[in-house]
Write a protein that holds these residues in place. Structure first.
Motif, PDB file in Angstrom:
ATOM      1  N   PHE A  82       2.339  52.571   1.438  1.00 55.05           N
ATOM      2  CA  PHE A  82       3.107  51.445   0.930  1.00 55.05           C
ATOM      3  C   PHE A  82       2.999  50.250   1.860  1.00 55.05           C
ATOM      4  N   GLU A  83       3.162  49.058   1.266  1.00 54.10           N
ATOM      5  CA  GLU A  83       3.156  47.816   2.015  1.00 54.10           C
ATOM      6  C   GLU A  83       4.584  47.345   2.220  1.00 54.10           C
ATOM      7  N   TRP A  84       4.826  46.668   3.348  1.00 57.08           N
ATOM      8  CA  TRP A  84       6.172  46.198   3.641  1.00 57.08           C
ATOM      9  C   TRP A  84       6.111  44.846   4.344  1.00 57.08           C
ATOM     10  N   TYR A  89      11.459  44.186   0.876  1.00 51.10           N
ATOM     11  CA  TYR A  89      10.141  44.355   0.253  1.00 51.10           C
ATOM     12  C   TYR A  89       9.420  45.576   0.811  1.00 51.10           C
ATOM     13  N   GLN A  90       9.347  46.612  -0.014  1.00 52.88           N
ATOM     14  CA  GLN A  90       8.499  47.774   0.240  1.00 52.88           C
ATOM     15  C   GLN A  90       7.853  48.130  -1.098  1.00 52.88           C
ATOM     16  N   ASN A  91       6.541  48.128  -1.140  1.00 48.53           N
ATOM     17  CA  ASN A  91       5.817  48.324  -2.394  1.00 48.53           C
ATOM     18  C   ASN A  91       4.829  49.481  -2.257  1.00 48.53           C
ATOM     19  N   ILE A  93       1.767  51.451  -2.958  1.00 48.06           N
ATOM     20  CA  ILE A  93       0.448  51.153  -3.517  1.00 48.06           C
ATOM     21  C   ILE A  93      -0.190  52.411  -4.101  1.00 48.06           C
ATOM     22  N   ASN A 115      -6.251  48.285  -5.718  1.00 50.95           N
ATOM     23  CA  ASN A 115      -4.974  47.569  -5.789  1.00 50.95           C
ATOM     24  C   ASN A 115      -5.003  46.338  -4.895  1.00 50.95           C
ATOM     25  N   GLY A 118      -0.490  42.505  -1.028  1.00 54.98           N
ATOM     26  CA  GLY A 118       0.591  41.531  -1.068  1.00 54.98           C
ATOM     27  C   GLY A 118       0.627  40.707   0.212  1.00 54.98           C
TER      28      GLY A 118
END
Length: 265
Positions: A82-84, A89-91, A93, A115, A118
């Motif tokens: 995941f991206e943060w 904001y934690q997404n 992937i 993907n 961000g």
């Protein structure tokens, strides 16, 4: 004949009772549950973010990583990426994925490749740790070890204190490892000269915790692959931190002092 048949049945039943009962848990056990938590805050240049993503893709396409997984006690792991950036904001992937063969490792790498990346404001390492700990409660398997892998290029500047988040995760039996990215010289708020020391003193923790600093672009892929292999294989720690700069204590409040001013913007 009837007596003989009854005797044979009794003997078979007795033998069956001594057979080992398959352990249903074995099918859901993995060597490690690994959370890859990747910084996409705006302090990271787009080319740095691309280098970071590509490093993880190459790692899971690497035969060395495939060998590390296969040679584990159970021969399989579960991974999510995941991206943060800021505290909100934690997404995810790529969701939790069992990797037990080169084919499943390549599929995980393809998920990263397909993907977009961000890019948002602020840096909340504490938020990333808290989110990673929640993800580790949702694996659906029984890992021998649980690890959060944090990569980033600055100190915690959003959300709660990073040391508190780390300590709570470690108390749950989670290991936190670090990949501090140190490609640029500090030039303003949120930058830090000795980010490796900050990660050592304030971010990583738990059994066997370690970090691998990245100071040059060409080190990205090798550093990430080395780190992933050590996390998968639980290799003995040769040294807690490599090519460390001056050994001075890190202040875990660095970066957090101005967070309220920035959060109001």
């Amino acid at each position: 004949m009837g007596v003989r048949r009854l005797g044979m049945v009794a003997a078979l039943m007795a033998a069956w009772l001594w057979l080992p009962i398959p352990d249903a848990r074995a099918e859901t056990e993995v060597d490690v549950a690994l959370v890859l938590a990747v910084d996409v805050s705006r302090s990271m240049d787009p080319d740095e973010q691309e280098l970071q993503r590509q490093g993880f893709i190459e790692a899971f396409r690497s035969p060395q990583v495939h060998d590390a997984i296969r040679n584990g006690m159970l021969g399989r792991i579960i991974v999510t990426y995941f991206e943060w950036s800021g505290v909100d904001y934690q997404n995810v992937i790529v969701p939790w994925t069992i990797i037990d063969s080169p084919e499943t490792a390549l599929k995980f790498a393809d998920g990263l490749h397909d993907n977009p990346i961000g890019r948002l404001r602020r840096t909340s390492i504490s938020g990333a740790i808290d989110f990673g700990a929640k993800l580790l409660e949702q694996t659906g398997v029984e890992p021998v070890r649980r690890v959060i892998d944090i990569s980033g290029d600055g100190p915690n500047s959003s959300g709660r204190g990073v040391a508190a988040a780390r300590d709570e995760a470690v108390a749950k039996g989670i290991t936190i490892n670090g990949l501090p990215i140190m490609l640029k010289r500090p030039s303003g708020f949120g930058d830090m000269e000795n980010l490796d020391l900050y990660y050592k003193g304030c971010v990583i923790g738990g059994e066997g915790a370690f970090l691998v600093p990245v100071r040059e672009r060409q080190q990205f892929a090798d550093a990430i692959r080395t780190k992933i292999i050590r996390e998968i294989a639980a290799l003995p720690d040769r040294s807690l931190i490599r090519t460390i700069q001056a050994e001075v204590p890190a202040n875990c409040l660095d970066g957090e002092r101005g967070m309220y001013r920035w959060d109001r913007n």
